[in-house]
Design an enzyme around this catalytic site. Structure first.
Site, short mmCIF file in Angstrom:
data_model
loop_
_atom_site.label_atom_id
_atom_site.label_comp_id
_atom_site.label_asym_id
_atom_site.label_seq_id
_atom_site.Cartn_x
_atom_site.Cartn_y
_atom_site.Cartn_z
N GLY A 8 22.72 54.86 46.13
CA GLY A 8 22.33 54.59 44.75
C GLY A 8 21.28 53.49 44.69
O GLY A 8 20.88 52.90 45.70
N LEU A 10 21.38 50.39 43.53
CA LEU A 10 21.84 49.09 44.02
C LEU A 10 22.23 49.17 45.49
O LEU A 10 21.95 48.24 46.26
CB LEU A 10 23.02 48.60 43.18
CG LEU A 10 23.60 47.23 43.58
CD1 LEU A 10 22.53 46.15 43.57
CD2 LEU A 10 24.76 46.86 42.67
N ALA A 83 29.61 54.61 41.37
CA ALA A 83 30.07 54.77 40.00
C ALA A 83 29.44 56.00 39.38
O ALA A 83 28.40 56.49 39.84
CB ALA A 83 29.71 53.54 39.16
N THR A 85 27.45 56.69 36.37
CA THR A 85 26.71 55.87 35.41
C THR A 85 25.98 56.69 34.35
O THR A 85 25.32 56.12 33.48
CB THR A 85 25.67 54.98 36.14
OG1 THR A 85 24.78 55.82 36.88
CG2 THR A 85 26.38 54.02 37.09
N THR A 124 29.57 46.49 34.09
CA THR A 124 28.49 46.77 33.16
C THR A 124 28.58 45.93 31.88
O THR A 124 29.68 45.51 31.47
CB THR A 124 28.50 48.26 32.77
OG1 THR A 124 27.52 48.51 31.75
CG2 THR A 124 29.85 48.68 32.23
N TYR A 148 31.96 55.49 28.97
CA TYR A 148 31.50 54.80 30.17
C TYR A 148 32.04 53.38 30.21
O TYR A 148 32.62 52.94 31.22
CB TYR A 148 29.97 54.80 30.21
CG TYR A 148 29.39 53.93 31.31
CD1 TYR A 148 29.63 54.22 32.65
CD2 TYR A 148 28.58 52.84 31.00
CE1 TYR A 148 29.08 53.42 33.65
CE2 TYR A 148 28.03 52.05 32.00
CZ TYR A 148 28.29 52.34 33.32
OH TYR A 148 27.76 51.55 34.31
N LYS A 152 34.73 51.72 32.95
CA LYS A 152 34.37 50.57 33.78
C LYS A 152 35.31 49.40 33.51
O LYS A 152 35.67 48.65 34.45
CB LYS A 152 32.91 50.18 33.55
CG LYS A 152 31.90 51.19 34.05
CD LYS A 152 31.95 51.41 35.55
CE LYS A 152 31.44 50.23 36.32
NZ LYS A 152 31.44 50.46 37.79
#
Length: 310
Positions: A8, A10, A83, A85, A124, A148, A152
């Site tokens: 991903g 990150l 995740a 996202t 997030t 979402y 999270k």
């Protein structure tokens, strides 16, 4: 160290930051693959291996697979960046969102507990409802308004209840090279819009959704630096400042030299489609700042992102 979500935005920047750190001291060696499909590979950093995994090698919804991967790697630290996202998909299928973002994080935390590893859980700004009109600190009460954010936040709670040695790092509006992120979408839309006879193109952007654009290349070394200190808890890490989607898009177009594109301001109520979004969900970095960890302004970071060839 083990990184989930290694392919991903990150995850890739975490590997880049770790490799750059090791190469700077002449001690890092990049070794690719336990299998041909494991593109993230392994990095040897100061004598410690860093394993970055992603689908299909590691599915965090599979508790046995997570336990097996972490048991075999025996990491001191797991950075859990995997995740779901896609906020629209989360809204369409909240059960899937919970399975990936909440239960998947629980699986990682439980596996960390078994091997006595610390864990960084990347969360997030959307755990907040955005109703207060000013940046949120780490101690402010979360109140998500979309699937979402709820998934999270549940992941945060699972990690907190399972593993004492945890860092919860909330960030916002993440982007990086090669990702299907907001700057990339703005430029794609600008290219796809038909031009008028005068050569002008028009895009509509909301003015009443505010947060902080965060370059993953700035966030990754901040997370690594934070995880090097035994100061467990909740942290807010974004680039400094905040803006609306309209202002972010305007800066993207300016840096890209797209003077042919006109932005039309609209409200979220006029925007068709998508889940509900917190109107003002900028984060205030208090806890990490006390440790000397801060990020530069979002404008400066975005400028460098473009200078790197975005």
């Amino acid at each position: 160290m083990l990184i989930t979500g290694g392919q991903g935005q990150l995850g890739r920047e975490l590997q880049r930051a770790l490799q750059a750190s090791g190469e700077g001291e002449g001690r890092a060696l990049a070794r690719h693959g336990r299998s041909a499909s494991l593109k993230a590979g392994l990095l040897a950093l100061e004598g410690a291996e860093v394993l970055a995994l992603d689908l299909p090698e590691l599915d965090v919804t599979d508790a046995e697979a997570v336990e097996r991967a972490i048991r075999q790697a025996k990491p001191d630290l797991v950075i859990h960046a995997a995740a779901l996202t896609d906020t629209s998909l989360c809204e369409e299928d909240p059960t899937l969102a919970m399975r990936v973002n909440a239960e998947g994080s629980l699986h990682v935390a439980q596996a960390c507990q078994r091997v006595d590893a610390a864990m960084v859980y990347v969360s997030t700004n959307e755990v907040f409802d955005g109703a207060r009109g000013e940046p949120y600190g780490e101690s402010d009460e979360p109140r998500p308004i979309n699937a979402y954010g709820r998934s999270k936040l549940e992941g945060e709670r699972f990690v907190q209840a399972t593993l004492p040695r945890h860092y919860i790092v909330r960030t916002a509006w993440l982007y990086a090279e090669g990702g299907d992120n907001f700057p990339a979408k703005v430029l794609r839309l600008a290219q796809e819009r038909p031009a008028s006879r005068a050569g002008r193109r028009e895009l509509s952007m909301v003015t009443d959704e505010v947060a902080t654009p965060t370059w993953a290349r700035d966030l990754a070394p901040a997370i690594i630096r934070l995880a090097g200190q035994p100061a467990y808890g909740i942290y807010h890490l974004t680039n400094d400042g905040y803006c609306s989607r309209f202002e972010w898009a305007a800066e993207v177009l300016r840096l890209a030299g797209r003077a042919d594109v006109t932005l039309r301001p609209i409200t979220s109520a006029e925007y068709v489609g998508g889940p509900p979004k917190p109107p003002f969900s900028a984060l205030r970095n208090e806890a990490a700042a006390r440790l000397g960890i801060t990020l530069r302004s979002w404008q400066e970071a975005l400028g460098e992102y473009f200078r790197h060839g975005a």
